[in-house]
Design an enzyme around this catalytic site. Structure first.
Site, mmCIF file in Angstrom:
data_model
loop_
_atom_site.group_PDB
_atom_site.id
_atom_site.type_symbol
_atom_site.label_atom_id
_atom_site.label_comp_id
_atom_site.label_asym_id
_atom_site.label_seq_id
_atom_site.Cartn_x
_atom_site.Cartn_y
_atom_site.Cartn_z
ATOM 1 N N LYS A 98 4.906 -2.526 20.984
ATOM 2 C CA LYS A 98 4.432 -3.970 20.201
ATOM 3 C C LYS A 98 3.623 -3.284 19.092
ATOM 4 O O LYS A 98 3.735 -4.146 18.051
ATOM 5 C CB LYS A 98 3.726 -4.908 21.457
ATOM 6 C CG LYS A 98 3.517 -5.874 20.665
ATOM 7 C CD LYS A 98 3.335 -7.126 22.002
ATOM 8 C CE LYS A 98 2.046 -6.907 22.644
ATOM 9 N NZ LYS A 98 0.749 -7.661 21.895
ATOM 10 N N ASP A 111 -5.097 -2.726 27.695
ATOM 11 C CA ASP A 111 -4.171 -3.608 28.054
ATOM 12 C C ASP A 111 -3.609 -3.521 29.461
ATOM 13 O O ASP A 111 -2.956 -4.188 30.175
ATOM 14 C CB ASP A 111 -2.954 -3.461 27.009
ATOM 15 C CG ASP A 111 -3.519 -3.931 25.676
ATOM 16 O OD1 ASP A 111 -4.155 -4.836 25.883
ATOM 17 O OD2 ASP A 111 -2.623 -3.703 24.876
HETATM 18 C C1 S3P Z 1 -3.692 -4.273 19.639
HETATM 19 C C2 S3P Z 1 -5.061 -3.809 19.844
HETATM 20 C C3 S3P Z 1 -5.716 -4.104 21.168
HETATM 21 C C4 S3P Z 1 -4.850 -4.634 22.054
HETATM 22 C C5 S3P Z 1 -3.720 -5.499 21.737
HETATM 23 C C6 S3P Z 1 -2.876 -5.054 20.625
HETATM 24 C C7 S3P Z 1 -3.261 -3.898 18.201
HETATM 25 O O1 S3P Z 1 -6.657 -5.476 20.834
HETATM 26 O O2 S3P Z 1 -5.642 -5.193 23.158
HETATM 27 O O3 S3P Z 1 -2.908 -5.766 22.767
HETATM 28 O O4 S3P Z 1 -2.033 -3.928 18.224
HETATM 29 O O5 S3P Z 1 -3.923 -3.380 17.379
HETATM 30 P P1 S3P Z 1 -8.110 -5.053 20.168
HETATM 31 O O6 S3P Z 1 -7.825 -4.316 18.891
HETATM 32 O O7 S3P Z 1 -8.537 -6.666 19.956
HETATM 33 O O8 S3P Z 1 -8.882 -4.409 21.463
#
Ligand code: S3P
Length: 428
Positions: free
Chosen positions: A21, A315
């Site tokens: 993702k 996550d």
């Molecule tokens: C993500 C970073 C994470 C993660 C999110 C996706 C990303 O969040 O929890 O599901 O794609 O950079 P944070 O950067 O806020 O920790």
């Protein structure tokens, strides 16, 4: 949508999982502002990434869906985005709104970006504050803390900034904004977070240097369109690894999963808990490592997880709570306050739902404590419209003697629309 899941004795088989993702979001955004064509393979067709796709199309980028998982993006270069005619909608996606806020701050036009009920409650000051140090002009609800964000395109200047929270989204927003400055932006990380943006910027020939914990990026250098092969999402693979890990007789192989070290926390923890895991066929593609992961069920033991690990498995923490109910002894998760700021408050949510299922779990301000093993029991569970909650509870349901109801399970489409089909393949 309500889903009913029946407990099972084991899961078995070989599968692959949809594209990562985080990397899918970045492929669209960086492909859009590169020069020339970017082809994206194994793109995640989940709702979050489709929101990014819609936003970038609204900014005048031609993105062709060749098929379900392949995209062709006609890059417009650093200065080629167009003012959208309507408000941009990031839906449920924190990555979309935060990364795009970095991108939109440096444009010559103004935009407004918003999201759904959950996203409008999530903190935005963590991006708007450092971006304003770069000269960005952003206004948001409640003293600029929440979306909708109104972004006045401005000339940005480079900064030196130490991230106060471990956040790949904030880091990425600043790196993207850094592309639009005339100088060198230096970001220092105080804790590890996923490095997909740095890797993709390097792959697309940005002027970027990573000497951990510092990242330096010099603006105005044109990005080059590229062929981006997205590995399977380890956060999606994690549900099947967890479902197999604590049941003797289970055996699952997942092909082509991203094994980026900044995402490997779940594998490290599973191993420490006693899971039998083998990683093979490691390859580097589009500057991201991938491999096949094989897991066999075993008896698990409890574990302590704190600060150093959190960024590498943020996550997966609700899922680790589920696993801990099946492990012998105590599992303690600390320094995970960030979990309260996700799509829902994932600490309260997982504690509440696992209690309903009979787990011995206690909520802490910055995590939870669980004592296992517990034979989980049937319950009607809520997923709080949160995809990771819904899938974690689905794994818990597999460990129940009987049936579990999971409400609002449609949220799974955010990151893994085929989740239940793949699960069915593994249930013999
Ligand atoms: C993500 C970073 C994470 C993660 C999110 C996706 C990303 O969040 O929890 O599901 O794609 O950079 P944070 O950067 O806020 O920790």
């Amino acid at each position: 949508m309500e889903i009913i899941i029946e407990g099972i004795k084991k899961i078995e088989g070989q599968i692959s999982v949809p594209g990562d993702k985080s990397i899918s979001h970045r492929a669209i955004i960086l492909g859009a502002i590169a020069q020339g064509e970017t082809r994206v393979y194994h793109f995640l067709h989940g709702q979050d990434c489709l929101n990014t796709l819609e936003c970038m199309s609204a900014l005048g980028v031609k993105i062709e869906k060749i098929n379900h998982s392949m995209l062709k993006i006609k890059g417009v270069g650093l200065c080629g985005l167009k003012k959208p005619v309507h408000i941009l909608d990031a839906g449920n996606s924190g990555t979309t709104i935060r990364l795009l806020t970095g991108l939109l701050s440096g444009q010559y036009f103004n935009t407004v970006i918003t999201g759904d009920n959950s996203l409008r409650k999530r903190p935005m000051k963590r991006v708007t504050q450092p971006l304003s140090l770069m000269g960005a002009k952003i206004r948001g609800e409640n003293n600029n803390r929440f979306a909708p964000l109104s972004i006045k395109g401005s000339k940005l200047n480079s900064i030196k900034y130490t991230l106060p929270v471990a956040s790949a989204q904030v880091k990425s927003a600043l790196l993207i904004a850094g592309l639009f400055t005339g100088g060198e932006t230096v970001i220092t990380e105080s804790q590890i977070s996923r490095d997909h943006t740095e890797r993709m910027l390097t792959f697309m020939k940005a002027d970027i240097q990573v000497v951990s914990p510092k990242i330096k990026i010099t603006g105005k250098k044109v990005l080059q369109g590229a062929e981006i092969f997205i590995p399977g999402d380890i956060s999606s693979a994690a549900y099947f690894l967890a479902a197999a890990s604590a049941r003797k007789g289970s055996g699952v192989i997942i092909k082509g999963v991203g094994v980026n070290p900044t995402r490997m926390g779940i594998i490290e923890i599973l191993k420490k808990m006693g899971a039998v895991i083998k990683i093979s066929n490691v390859q580097m593609k589009s500057n991201e490592p991938r491999a096949d992961i094989k897991i066999e069920g075993n008896e698990l033991v409890g574990i302590e997880i704190n600060r150093e690990m959190i960024g590498k498995l943020i996550d997966e923490l609700p899922l680790i709570a589920v696993l801990a109910t099946q492990a012998r002894g105590k599992t303690v998760v600390s320094d995970a306050k960030e979990l309260r700021l996700k799509e829902t408050d994932r600490i309260t949510a997982i504690v509440t739902e696992l209690k309903k299922m009979g787990a011995s779990i206690t909520e802490k301000e910055d995590g939870f404590e669980i004592t296992g093993p517990t034979r989980l029991k049937s319950a009607v569970c809520k997923s709080y419209h949160d995809h990771r909650m819904a899938m974690s509870l689905a794994v818990a349901a597999l460990y129940v003697d009987g049936k579990t109801v999971i409400k609002d399970a449609e949220s799974i489409d955010i990151s893994y629309p085929e989740f239940f089909n793949t699960l069915k393949e593994l249930i013999k």
